[in-house]
Design a protein around this motif. Sequence first.
Motif, short mmCIF file in Angstrom:
data_model
loop_
_atom_site.label_atom_id
_atom_site.label_comp_id
_atom_site.label_asym_id
_atom_site.label_seq_id
_atom_site.Cartn_x
_atom_site.Cartn_y
_atom_site.Cartn_z
N HIS A 190 -16.64 25.84 -0.62
CA HIS A 190 -17.72 26.81 -0.78
C HIS A 190 -17.71 27.94 0.24
O HIS A 190 -18.62 28.77 0.26
CB HIS A 190 -19.07 26.10 -0.73
CG HIS A 190 -19.33 25.29 -1.96
ND1 HIS A 190 -20.57 24.76 -2.25
CD2 HIS A 190 -18.52 24.91 -2.98
CE1 HIS A 190 -20.51 24.09 -3.40
NE2 HIS A 190 -19.27 24.17 -3.86
N GLU A 191 -16.69 27.99 1.05
CA GLU A 191 -16.55 29.05 2.05
C GLU A 191 -15.30 29.88 1.73
O GLU A 191 -14.25 29.32 1.40
CB GLU A 191 -16.42 28.44 3.44
CG GLU A 191 -16.32 29.45 4.57
CD GLU A 191 -16.23 28.78 5.92
OE1 GLU A 191 -16.14 29.51 6.93
OE2 GLU A 191 -16.24 27.54 5.99
N TYR A 192 -15.44 31.19 1.82
CA TYR A 192 -14.30 32.08 1.55
C TYR A 192 -13.18 31.83 2.57
O TYR A 192 -13.43 31.75 3.78
CB TYR A 192 -14.74 33.53 1.63
CG TYR A 192 -13.60 34.53 1.75
CD1 TYR A 192 -12.76 34.78 0.68
CD2 TYR A 192 -13.38 35.20 2.95
CE1 TYR A 192 -11.71 35.69 0.79
CE2 TYR A 192 -12.34 36.11 3.07
CZ TYR A 192 -11.50 36.35 1.99
OH TYR A 192 -10.47 37.23 2.11
N GLY A 207 -15.06 30.98 -2.38
CA GLY A 207 -16.33 30.47 -1.90
C GLY A 207 -17.39 30.53 -2.99
O GLY A 207 -17.14 31.01 -4.10
N GLU A 216 -24.20 25.51 3.88
CA GLU A 216 -23.45 26.62 3.30
C GLU A 216 -23.93 27.94 3.90
O GLU A 216 -24.25 28.89 3.21
CB GLU A 216 -23.61 26.63 1.78
CG GLU A 216 -23.03 25.40 1.12
CD GLU A 216 -23.29 25.33 -0.38
OE1 GLU A 216 -22.76 24.40 -1.00
OE2 GLU A 216 -24.01 26.20 -0.92
N HIS A 220 -21.72 34.96 1.39
CA HIS A 220 -21.10 34.44 0.17
C HIS A 220 -20.98 35.56 -0.86
O HIS A 220 -21.73 36.52 -0.84
CB HIS A 220 -21.91 33.27 -0.40
CG HIS A 220 -21.92 32.07 0.50
ND1 HIS A 220 -20.87 31.22 0.58
CD2 HIS A 220 -22.86 31.62 1.38
CE1 HIS A 220 -21.14 30.26 1.46
NE2 HIS A 220 -22.34 30.49 1.95
#
Length: 285
Positions: A190-192, A207, A216, A220
């Motif tokens: 979920h993270e770039y 992400g 999180e 985003h």
Amino acid sequence: MRILHCADIHLDSAMTSNLDRDKARERKRELLASFKDMVGYALKENIDNIIIAGDLFDTRNISAGARKEVYKIIVNNPEVTFYYLQGNHDNGSFVSSLEEIPDNLKMFGREWTSYTISTSGKNVVISGVELDCDNAGGIYSSLSLNVENYNIVVLHGQEASHISKNNAQVISLKDLKNKGIDYLALGHVHEYSMGQLDARGIYCYSGCLEGRGFDEAGEHGFVVLDIDDISGKTETTFIPFARRNVYVAQVDVTGCESTFDMKKRVEEYLDTAGYARESLVKIEL
């Protein structure tokens, strides 16, 4: 050619872990609105292709309202082609409810499926496979790409250097090297993040579109690929797009002798922190 890569939107997520019922309902609406706005961004920026690298929805049991709204977004924008690879949360929840799959919605299966976008120069080919326990071990040897094309490969799972969670299949970047991949579009983390796959290609987790919980935190959004039709040279840009950023802030309350003192210390911190008013902030004392 420009292509938008997104993943892990988790529409219809309950959102009740950190929010009361009314705020959770509002946040669910915001996630759906962000997805709609993202498609609007693509139209405005002349982006004709959107890759959804898994987990468009959060659970098998999605509401009729969310299902109808997503269907409406797709069919009302026929100039955009959606390449939707289902993730470990999707479980066929959306597609199985459709009487007919729209022409501009392209799906992937348990074996490699490829779609070709013709250009004046190199053909852009988008290939993907939905991973499960039965096929995860054999996907690497069965991937065959024409090196003359610009090759995008779409997968949803946990890259091997990360700790696996949520029953996602593990993706071995090592076994995808030297396959002729130019851009490996990934979902699940979920993270770039972005890195070099091999001498030719790169891999990227776009992400999630919106942070849903305080695990999180940070910016985003999604990634835009700008591909030169002739040379295949690619510029990638991460586009921050979340309606609400999520932050975890630590406030030192040393010396405070009452709840009033701590509240004042928190307010002083927030006055100088520079968070946007719509942000979601968790204060740790």
